[in-house]
Motif scaffolding. Structure first.
Motif, mmCIF file in Angstrom:
data_model
loop_
_atom_site.group_PDB
_atom_site.id
_atom_site.type_symbol
_atom_site.label_atom_id
_atom_site.label_comp_id
_atom_site.label_asym_id
_atom_site.label_seq_id
_atom_site.Cartn_x
_atom_site.Cartn_y
_atom_site.Cartn_z
ATOM 1 N N VAL A 318 0.821 -1.157 0.049
ATOM 2 C CA VAL A 318 0.034 -0.023 -0.038
ATOM 3 C C VAL A 318 0.837 0.980 0.019
ATOM 4 O O VAL A 318 0.651 2.101 -0.778
ATOM 5 C CB VAL A 318 -0.703 -0.118 1.211
ATOM 6 N N VAL A 319 1.795 1.261 1.094
ATOM 7 C CA VAL A 319 2.555 2.550 0.908
ATOM 8 C C VAL A 319 3.394 2.487 -0.111
ATOM 9 O O VAL A 319 4.344 3.842 -0.301
ATOM 10 C CB VAL A 319 3.489 2.525 2.324
ATOM 11 N N ALA A 320 3.829 1.573 -0.957
ATOM 12 C CA ALA A 320 4.754 1.655 -2.114
ATOM 13 C C ALA A 320 3.861 2.310 -3.399
ATOM 14 O O ALA A 320 4.481 2.911 -4.426
ATOM 15 C CB ALA A 320 4.980 0.437 -2.758
ATOM 16 N N VAL A 321 2.428 2.721 -3.032
ATOM 17 C CA VAL A 321 1.902 3.533 -4.363
ATOM 18 C C VAL A 321 1.976 4.876 -3.979
ATOM 19 O O VAL A 321 1.589 5.092 -2.681
ATOM 20 C CB VAL A 321 0.212 2.955 -4.061
ATOM 21 N N PRO A 322 2.211 5.577 -4.679
ATOM 22 C CA PRO A 322 2.420 7.132 -4.317
ATOM 23 C C PRO A 322 1.379 7.818 -4.190
ATOM 24 O O PRO A 322 1.588 8.628 -3.005
ATOM 25 C CB PRO A 322 2.991 7.609 -5.769
ATOM 26 N N GLY A 323 0.295 7.544 -4.356
ATOM 27 C CA GLY A 323 -0.999 8.221 -3.836
ATOM 28 C C GLY A 323 -1.272 7.816 -2.519
ATOM 29 O O GLY A 323 -1.724 8.730 -1.648
ATOM 30 N N PHE A 324 -1.114 6.679 -2.171
ATOM 31 C CA PHE A 324 -1.478 6.134 -0.838
ATOM 32 C C PHE A 324 -0.284 6.630 0.061
ATOM 33 O O PHE A 324 -0.652 7.092 1.311
ATOM 34 C CB PHE A 324 -1.629 4.578 -0.583
ATOM 35 N N ARG A 325 0.855 6.720 -0.403
ATOM 36 C CA ARG A 325 1.873 7.257 0.514
ATOM 37 C C ARG A 325 1.873 8.716 0.863
ATOM 38 O O ARG A 325 1.917 9.219 1.898
ATOM 39 C CB ARG A 325 3.306 6.907 -0.126
ATOM 40 N N ALA A 326 1.361 9.591 -0.174
ATOM 41 C CA ALA A 326 1.245 10.888 0.056
ATOM 42 C C ALA A 326 0.077 11.077 0.901
ATOM 43 O O ALA A 326 -0.041 12.014 1.663
ATOM 44 C CB ALA A 326 0.934 11.610 -1.312
ATOM 45 N N TYR A 327 -0.990 10.222 0.882
ATOM 46 C CA TYR A 327 -2.121 10.372 1.761
ATOM 47 C C TYR A 327 -1.740 9.976 3.074
ATOM 48 O O TYR A 327 -2.142 10.878 4.022
ATOM 49 C CB TYR A 327 -3.329 9.266 1.371
ATOM 50 N N VAL A 328 -0.772 9.019 3.500
ATOM 51 C CA VAL A 328 -0.510 8.983 5.045
ATOM 52 C C VAL A 328 0.271 10.092 5.375
ATOM 53 O O VAL A 328 -0.003 10.355 6.682
ATOM 54 C CB VAL A 328 0.322 7.722 4.865
ATOM 55 N N ALA A 386 -10.287 13.758 14.746
ATOM 56 C CA ALA A 386 -11.222 14.613 14.016
ATOM 57 C C ALA A 386 -11.970 15.424 15.062
ATOM 58 O O ALA A 386 -12.219 16.804 14.516
ATOM 59 C CB ALA A 386 -12.079 13.623 13.445
ATOM 60 N N ALA A 387 -12.621 15.030 15.975
ATOM 61 C CA ALA A 387 -13.240 15.948 16.945
ATOM 62 C C ALA A 387 -12.482 16.976 17.532
ATOM 63 O O ALA A 387 -12.923 18.255 17.553
ATOM 64 C CB ALA A 387 -13.924 15.087 18.087
ATOM 65 N N GLU A 388 -11.117 16.864 17.538
ATOM 66 C CA GLU A 388 -10.440 17.752 18.260
ATOM 67 C C GLU A 388 -10.051 18.937 17.223
ATOM 68 O O GLU A 388 -10.051 20.032 17.435
ATOM 69 C CB GLU A 388 -9.103 17.300 18.599
ATOM 70 N N ARG A 389 -9.810 18.240 15.953
ATOM 71 C CA ARG A 389 -9.488 19.317 14.959
ATOM 72 C C ARG A 389 -10.747 20.245 14.554
ATOM 73 O O ARG A 389 -10.785 21.264 14.266
ATOM 74 C CB ARG A 389 -8.995 18.555 13.648
ATOM 75 N N LEU A 390 -12.004 19.589 14.369
ATOM 76 C CA LEU A 390 -13.098 20.303 14.238
ATOM 77 C C LEU A 390 -13.312 21.164 15.295
ATOM 78 O O LEU A 390 -13.778 22.516 15.110
ATOM 79 C CB LEU A 390 -14.413 19.486 14.083
ATOM 80 N N ALA A 391 -12.967 21.046 16.757
ATOM 81 C CA ALA A 391 -13.414 22.045 17.735
ATOM 82 C C ALA A 391 -12.567 23.329 17.361
ATOM 83 O O ALA A 391 -12.943 24.249 18.186
ATOM 84 C CB ALA A 391 -12.987 21.483 19.054
ATOM 85 N N THR A 392 -11.441 23.173 16.676
ATOM 86 C CA THR A 392 -10.561 24.607 16.754
ATOM 87 C C THR A 392 -10.583 24.728 15.200
ATOM 88 O O THR A 392 -9.782 25.657 14.708
ATOM 89 C CB THR A 392 -9.174 24.030 16.836
ATOM 90 N N GLY A 393 -11.828 24.516 14.589
ATOM 91 C CA GLY A 393 -11.933 25.012 13.047
ATOM 92 C C GLY A 393 -11.132 24.441 12.094
ATOM 93 O O GLY A 393 -11.114 25.140 10.885
ATOM 94 N N GLN A 394 -10.563 23.379 12.325
ATOM 95 C CA GLN A 394 -9.763 22.730 11.156
ATOM 96 C C GLN A 394 -10.375 21.626 10.568
ATOM 97 O O GLN A 394 -11.427 21.147 10.701
ATOM 98 C CB GLN A 394 -8.350 22.072 11.975
ATOM 99 N N GLY A 395 -9.995 21.532 9.196
ATOM 100 C CA GLY A 395 -10.472 20.430 8.418
ATOM 101 C C GLY A 395 -10.163 19.015 8.667
ATOM 102 O O GLY A 395 -9.066 18.780 9.350
ATOM 103 N N VAL A 396 -10.850 18.001 8.142
ATOM 104 C CA VAL A 396 -10.561 16.711 8.499
ATOM 105 C C VAL A 396 -10.725 15.722 7.386
ATOM 106 O O VAL A 396 -11.033 14.672 7.399
ATOM 107 C CB VAL A 396 -11.663 16.130 9.669
ATOM 108 N N ASP A 397 -10.346 16.391 6.144
ATOM 109 C CA ASP A 397 -10.401 15.480 4.916
ATOM 110 C C ASP A 397 -9.805 14.334 5.038
ATOM 111 O O ASP A 397 -10.355 13.070 4.438
ATOM 112 C CB ASP A 397 -9.941 16.485 3.799
ATOM 113 N N ALA A 398 -8.494 14.297 5.464
ATOM 114 C CA ALA A 398 -7.881 12.775 5.622
ATOM 115 C C ALA A 398 -8.305 12.094 6.414
ATOM 116 O O ALA A 398 -8.739 10.668 5.996
ATOM 117 C CB ALA A 398 -6.347 13.273 5.677
ATOM 118 N N MET A 399 -8.798 12.477 7.591
ATOM 119 C CA MET A 399 -9.282 11.439 8.521
ATOM 120 C C MET A 399 -10.507 11.160 8.251
ATOM 121 O O MET A 399 -10.899 9.826 8.416
ATOM 122 C CB MET A 399 -9.397 12.434 9.833
ATOM 123 N N ALA A 400 -11.375 12.011 7.500
ATOM 124 C CA ALA A 400 -12.508 11.824 6.904
ATOM 125 C C ALA A 400 -12.661 10.535 5.818
ATOM 126 O O ALA A 400 -13.536 9.670 5.776
ATOM 127 C CB ALA A 400 -13.490 12.683 6.231
#
Length: 489
Positions: A318-328, A386-400
């Protein structure tokens, strides 16, 4: 083929490290509940190190609370097994001698209680997974509706659960005038010490309030953080090791070189010299725990679902795939903002080390192994951050996207159309929820209603629901690899 055992040690190849101590002189100072591969590759090695260093008090007795599988692997081998540590082309073999043998709790509950109550036992460790604590996921209270919990409350002399065995053994120790043992949870859970303490005291209070008071006053349930990647052993692994050893080792385990154990410095009695054995003692485990859960475990879960959905069998693939590695890396960028690193933890270096560990192809760590029991893992690995980031107004796209991938996994179908059985204690419930949903949006909404996984406040947060829905739609339309790449852009 004959089995590995005490008599076979002298005939093993020279590159295999064997116990250099007289096992007959070792006392059983530790009882471990839930003796699976992880314990044998992690905590048991530390106790073996303690014995090798000249302290024979720290032999251990394993106990299975369910099946006889590990007993049947180890007892014919005199409790011996091989730890195989792999990293690239390097492989190190070591026979662990700390385990005296394995009992099966349901076969003779009273015998296991007696073993735990023995005066030589100072520590009880456990790896029984979150469901083994028998606590309500939403409230943390003892799960009184559980049939085994109810059975323990009726007859604690023949316990069925991990809290029940601990209560019964502590009751016996108190009656004998002995100090309580220290209970060390080694499960990969936040506040693991507090959880097992809560379950034990709640059960004890219903049985004998004075016993509960004694446990509260005299007992110790330290928090811990544990870290080592231990993939499941395969028949090929056993065959390969057998060819090298000349005897069969059905109890072998394999692991990466990295290992870490952080323990809150709180004990009820004697303990090994943990610091000299490489264990970190601390007054605050939580910062270490959060870093591991949200960086290592959060990424592991996310890439397990994304990778398995798109047909990748192992983590290193999985982590050898560039898109997945960048996502991590994008997922780690989000998670890092929720951490309060303790002194001594260099987050950039930790991230680099984690990626190197994920890339260790010799481990053959299966994505589907990590995907098991996801409903029990998601809250601490992805949702809390994710809850902590949302509480401070930050996005959660990767966690989502990690959450959405878990949701996709509940359908039991990969992107190629392969069907599989979802291995999760809530699989029947998620199947029921999905059966009544006919669009991607309704599927997300249905699963968000599962309060055993999603805290109601988070599920009701429109920003979170929108992010997860968008990620789910991207998985449907683009596939996991492209969806991961788009999040990482």
């Amino acid at each position: 083929m004959s089995r590995l055992n005490q008599a076979a040690l002298k005939g093993l190849p020279a590159d295999v490290a064997v116990p250099g101590y007289d096992r007959a002189q070792v006392k059983t100072g530790v009882v471990h509940l839930g003796i699976g591969a992880f314990h044998r590759a992690h905590q048991a090695v530390v106790f073996d190190d303690a014995i090798r260093s000249g302290d024979p008090r720290w032999g251990m007795l394993g106990a299975s609370l369910r099946s006889p599988g590990v007993r049947d692997q180890l007892n014919p081998q005199d409790g011996l097994y091989t730890l195989v540590v792999r990293d690239g082309s390097d492989e190190h073999l070591r026979v662990i001698g700390a385990c005296a043998g394995v009992m099966v709790g349901p076969d003779d509950p009273a015998a296991l209680v007696a073993a735990m109550a023995d005066a030589d036992v100072h520590i009880v460790t456990l790896t029984v997974t979150e469901k083994g604590y028998r606590l309500d996921p939403a409230t943390g209270d003892l799960l009184l509706s559980d049939a085994d919990v109810a059975g323990d409350l009726v007859d604690i002399a023949a316990p069925r659960t991990a809290p029940g065995f601990i209560v019964a053994a502590l009751q016996a120790r108190r009656a004998a005038g002995r100090k309580p043992f220290t209970v060390i949870s080694c499960d990969n859970l936040p506040h693991n010490g507090k959880r097992i303490r809560a379950g034990v005291i709640a059960m004890a209070r219903r049985i004998d309030p004075s016993l509960a008071d004694w446990i509260e006053a005299e007992g110790a349930f330290p928090q811990t953080m544990i870290d080592r990647i231990v993939p499941a052993t395969t028949p090929d692994d056993i065959a390969r090791l057998t060819a090298h050893l000349g005897v069969e080792d059905q109890g072998m385990v394999k692991a990466e070189p990295f290992t870490q154990w952080v323990i809150e410095d709180w004990f009820a009695g004697e303990r090994p010299d943990f610091a000299s054995l490489g264990v970190q003692l601390t007054d605050a485990v939580e910062p270490w725990e959060d870093a591991k859960l949200r960086l290592l475990n959060g990424a592991h879960s996310a890439i397990a679902y994304l990778g398995a959905l798109s047909g990748y069998e192992h983590v290193h693939e999985v982590v050898a795939v560039p898109g997945f590695r960048a996502y991590v890396e994008a997922l780690w960028d989000e998670a890092e903002t929720t951490l309060n690193p303790p002194p001594g933890l260099d987050i950039p270096a930790y991230r680099d080390a984690l990626m190197a560990r994920f890339s260790n192809a010799t481990l053959m760590h299966r994505t589907r192994q990590i995907a098991m029991d996801g409903s029990q893992k998601l809250p601490q690995r992805l949702l809390a951050g994710a809850a902590e980031r949302l509480a401070t107004g930050q996005g959660v796209d990767a966690m989502a996207l990690g959450v959405a991938a878990w949701m996709k996994w509940q359908s039991g179908v990969t992107e190629s159309g392969e069907t599989f059985v979802v291995d999760d204690p809530l699989a029947a419930k998620t199947c029921e929820l999905l059966a009544g949903a006919d669009t991607d949006q309704s599927r997300v909404s249905a699963l968000l209603s599962l309060s055993a996984v999603f805290p109601p406040a988070l599920a009701a947060d429109d920003r979170f629901a929108a992010a997860v829905t968008s990620a789910y739609l991207s998985l449907s339309q683009n596939g996991a690899v492209e969806a991961a790449r788009l999040v990482a852009e």
